[in-house]
Design a protein around this motif. Structure first.
Motif, PDB file in Angstrom:
ATOM      1  N   THR A 195       0.832  -1.203   0.000  1.00  7.58           N
ATOM      2  CA  THR A 195       0.000   0.000   0.000  1.00  7.58           C
ATOM      3  C   THR A 195       0.865   1.251   0.000  1.00  7.58           C
ATOM      4  O   THR A 195       0.515   2.258  -0.622  1.00  7.58           O
TER       5      THR A 195
ATOM      6  N   LEU B 177       2.067   1.842  -3.536  1.00  4.05           N
ATOM      7  CA  LEU B 177       0.947   2.284  -4.364  1.00  4.05           C
ATOM      8  C   LEU B 177       0.614   3.742  -4.065  1.00  4.05           C
ATOM      9  O   LEU B 177       0.363   4.540  -4.973  1.00  4.05           O
TER      10      LEU B 177
ATOM     11  N   TYR C 255       2.953   6.298  -5.750  1.00  2.01           N
ATOM     12  CA  TYR C 255       2.761   6.478  -7.197  1.00  2.01           C
ATOM     13  C   TYR C 255       1.469   7.215  -7.538  1.00  2.01           C
ATOM     14  O   TYR C 255       1.470   8.178  -8.298  1.00  2.01           O
TER      15      TYR C 255
ATOM     16  N   LEU D 297       5.621  -0.791  -9.500  1.00  2.39           N
ATOM     17  CA  LEU D 297       5.400  -0.994  -8.070  1.00  2.39           C
ATOM     18  C   LEU D 297       6.429  -1.929  -7.430  1.00  2.39           C
ATOM     19  O   LEU D 297       6.334  -2.225  -6.241  1.00  2.39           O
TER      20      LEU D 297
ATOM     21  N   PHE E 294      -1.825  -6.627  -5.478  1.00  2.78           N
ATOM     22  CA  PHE E 294      -2.518  -5.426  -5.935  1.00  2.78           C
ATOM     23  C   PHE E 294      -3.916  -5.268  -5.322  1.00  2.78           C
ATOM     24  O   PHE E 294      -4.239  -4.215  -4.754  1.00  2.78           O
TER      25      PHE E 294
ATOM     26  N   VAL F 197      -5.177  -2.267  -2.826  1.00  2.00           N
ATOM     27  CA  VAL F 197      -6.242  -1.329  -3.198  1.00  2.00           C
ATOM     28  C   VAL F 197      -7.300  -1.284  -2.101  1.00  2.00           C
ATOM     29  O   VAL F 197      -7.778  -0.221  -1.710  1.00  2.00           O
TER      30      VAL F 197
ATOM     31  N   LEU G 236      -5.401   2.791 -13.979  1.00  2.00           N
ATOM     32  CA  LEU G 236      -5.642   3.284 -12.626  1.00  2.00           C
ATOM     33  C   LEU G 236      -6.524   4.525 -12.667  1.00  2.00           C
ATOM     34  O   LEU G 236      -6.379   5.375 -13.556  1.00  2.00           O
TER      35      LEU G 236
END
Length: 606
Positions: free
Chosen positions: A251, A254, A257, A282, A297, A301, A339
């Motif tokens: 996380t 993520l 980015y 990532l 992933f 999320v 995304l």
């Protein structure tokens, strides 16, 4: 500028962990840094950024770097950003970053920060906060444990060529010094002795060791300082108070980015990835992409959305198919993932008077004198609010207008903004969104370069796309069982744009095929966008069709103003109609307008 700010590909530093499971030795590669240590590094980095930010303005450095490179950019044809290829943008951005790095290294002589123990605990919220010894060891163990490395291009500034690409640490803390109060430091010269001690020098039992910690001193590696400064609070806002709630290491990666690209989602290269590209971005390299999605992933999320004020979602495209929101299990491989970040637009407008926000934003955007361009919107509001509340609004000047003129303009533009939001809410447009922070519409597929104000946005939606609030509302009510909506310009444009993105060489031929097919059957549907997605899937053979079409075009001649009718052949590769008199080029938006108004038809069919 957003393209230069986006995080490059990263790798995650890992170590080998050996465990014995059911009598067997099992080796596993794990991240060198745990979430608690990540929280500590976050807090220390933020503290350092705030201290350095008092005398370093990153945006001013960027301006200076671009000015220094101006002649070189001109010589190597890298001056016009809008015309650059992706590789040329990469070179230009790397060159600017390289010059900025040198400025930063010259400015920061002692890369260290001091912080009290209680302040660090409050900033991090680390879970073992009651265990002093565990906390101190966690704090000390961040030394040399940068969790990520970022890919960096090195450019020869004379030839403007990339001479090497390597990975460098994002944050690297060289040393942590636990400074004790003088009396305690005299008796316990080594921190290990202090942690192990059961009694104080006078023989009494220790009851609260942390009160004897005077301060914590963190020293950063000199080589990572430019990157740490670049990730400053006014540059890419990371929020430790939110990040410390994250449960997964993924996380954190993520968050860095998506925060760096959230205001630049109109640039496909920042949001659309192949499975390999997303993993590189990532820091992963799963052989099976579905494993990466399931193990890394998707949980990240979910973790992000559970703790952050923003919302992260994604679209997937399977081989031969359209973009879809669902991540349903399928044997068809995922070819791309997109995304999408929402909920961030209102950040700078929360709790701010709308009229004042608009005026401050325009002062920043149109600042030629350098009075506001380096400041945030909220900083400008604080500076101009005394003027905005002036009792002599018609006589008080701000920029090139009086306060009275500014307030009148702001009121008008906010009314236009309300209309834009209403239009988008009730229309079927799917590839345009309104960015409330910049106060104009943005798109992933339509050129909106000249759209700067809410009124520009409203004009585009009504004049170029033909949207209308009442029409859109009626369309919604009649949407159940309506026939093929060939007069709905937004629908036509959406079909053409989606077909082009999905790899169809001749979107117009596909559109006419669907029109003929559904019209001849008298078919009705409540969701024609979804129906067209299914139509594309079933007509995969048309993906590479380059068949020419016989068309008739009706338009007004700009010179004479007379209505003209031209017959000709549609050339898909050139996206133009070849008539006896001329070659007429048509873009998707223009084609959609003509089709919806009945001014462009296929001869001998519709």
């Amino acid at each position: 500028m957003a393209l230069a700010l986006a995080q490059a590909d990263i790798v995650i530093n890992k170590k080998e962990r050996v465990r014995v499971v059911d009598g067997k030795v099992v080796k596993q590669m794990v991240s060198v840094q745990n979430p608690n240590q990540e929280r500590i590094v976050d807090a220390v980095t933020m503290h350092f950024q705030e201290a350095v930010g008092a005398h370093i303005n990153y945006f001013e450095l960027e301006k200076a770097a671009i000015a220094e490179l101006e002649l070189l950019f001109d010589r190597h044809h890298l001056d016009d950003v809008k015309k650059l290829t992706r590789q040329q943008r990469r070179i230009r951005n790397a060159a600017v970053r390289q010059v900025i790095d040198n400025y930063v290294l010259d400015s920061v002589k002692e890369p260290k920060i001091e912080i009290s123990y209680d302040e660090l605990i409050e900033l991090t919220g680390i879970k073992s906060a009651r265990n002093f010894a565990v906390n101190i060891n966690n704090i000390r163990n961040v030394v040399g444990k940068s969790s990520r490395k970022v890919r960096t291009d090195e450019v020869d500034l004379e030839t403007m060529e990339i001479i090497s690409t390597h990975y460098r640490e994002i944050v690297d803390i060289d040393e942590v010094d636990i400074v004790l109060e003088p009396e305690m430091a005299q008796h316990y010269p080594h921190i290990e002795d202090f942690l192990d001690a059961k009694t104080m020098p006078d023989g009494k039992a220790f009851r609260n060791k942390k009160k004897y910690v005077k301060k914590l001193v963190f020293s950063f590696s000199k080589k990572v300082i430019p990157y740490v400064i670049a990730q400053g609070k006014e540059y890419v806002s990371l929020f430790p108070e939110t990040r410390r709630a994250f449960n997964l290491q993924m996380t954190y990666n993520l968050d860095v980015y998506i925060t760096s690209i959230q205001s630049a989602q109109h640039i496909p290269s920042l949001t659309d990835f192949t499975p390999e590209e997303l993993q590189n971005k990532l820091g992963f390299d799963y052989a099976d992409f579905s494993d990466f999605m399931r193990k890394q992933f998707e949980p990240a999320v979910k973790d992000f959305n559970a703790h952050d004020r923003r919302r992260l979602s994604y679209l997937i495209k399977r081989e031969g198919g359209p973009w879809e929101e669902t991540s349903r299990r399928s044997t068809i491989p995922i070819s791309k993932i997109r995304l999408r970040i929402t909920g961030f637009e209102k950040t700078n407008r929360t709790g701010v008077e709308p009229l004042h926000y608009y005026i401050a934003l325009q002062l920043i955007v149109s600042d030629d004198a350098g009075l506001f361009s380096t400041k945030s919107v909220k900083q400008v509001i604080e500076e101009i609010e005394p003027h905005l509340n002036s009792s002599l609004a018609e006589l008080t000047a701000l920029g090139n207008k009086t306060i009275s003129e500014w307030l009148m303009e702001a009121k008008f533009e906010l009314e236009q903004e309300s209309k834009v939001l209403e239009l988008l809410k009730v229309s079927d447009v799917s590839d345009i969104i309104y960015d409330e922070e910049t106060m104009h519409i943005i798109s992933t597929s339509i050129d909106l370069e000249d759209i700067d104000l809410p009124s520009d946005s409203y004009r585009f939606l009504t004049e170029q796309l033909g949207l209308e609030v009442m029409q859109a509302k009626k369309s919604k009510k009649r949407s159940v069982g309506r026939t093929f909506p060939h007069n709905d310009e937004a629908f036509v444009l959406s079909v053409l744009s989606t077909a082009k993105k999905s790899g169809f060489s001749n979107p117009m031929e596909l559109y006419f095929s669907a029109w003929n097919y559904y019209t001849s059957k008298g078919a009705k549907n409540k969701d024609w966008i979804k129906a067209m997605d299914n139509f594309m899937l079933k007509h995969d053979k048309k993906r590479n069709a380059e068949a020419e079409l016989d068309l008739v075009l009706r338009y007004k001649d700009k010179g004479s103003g007379r209505e003209m009718i031209e017959k000709g052949r549609w050339l898909p590769l050139e996206e133009s109609i070849d008539t006896e008199n001329s070659l007429i080029a048509l873009k998707d938006a223009r084609v959609a307008s003509l089709l919806a108004n009945g001014d462009l038809k296929q001869i001998g069919s519709i």
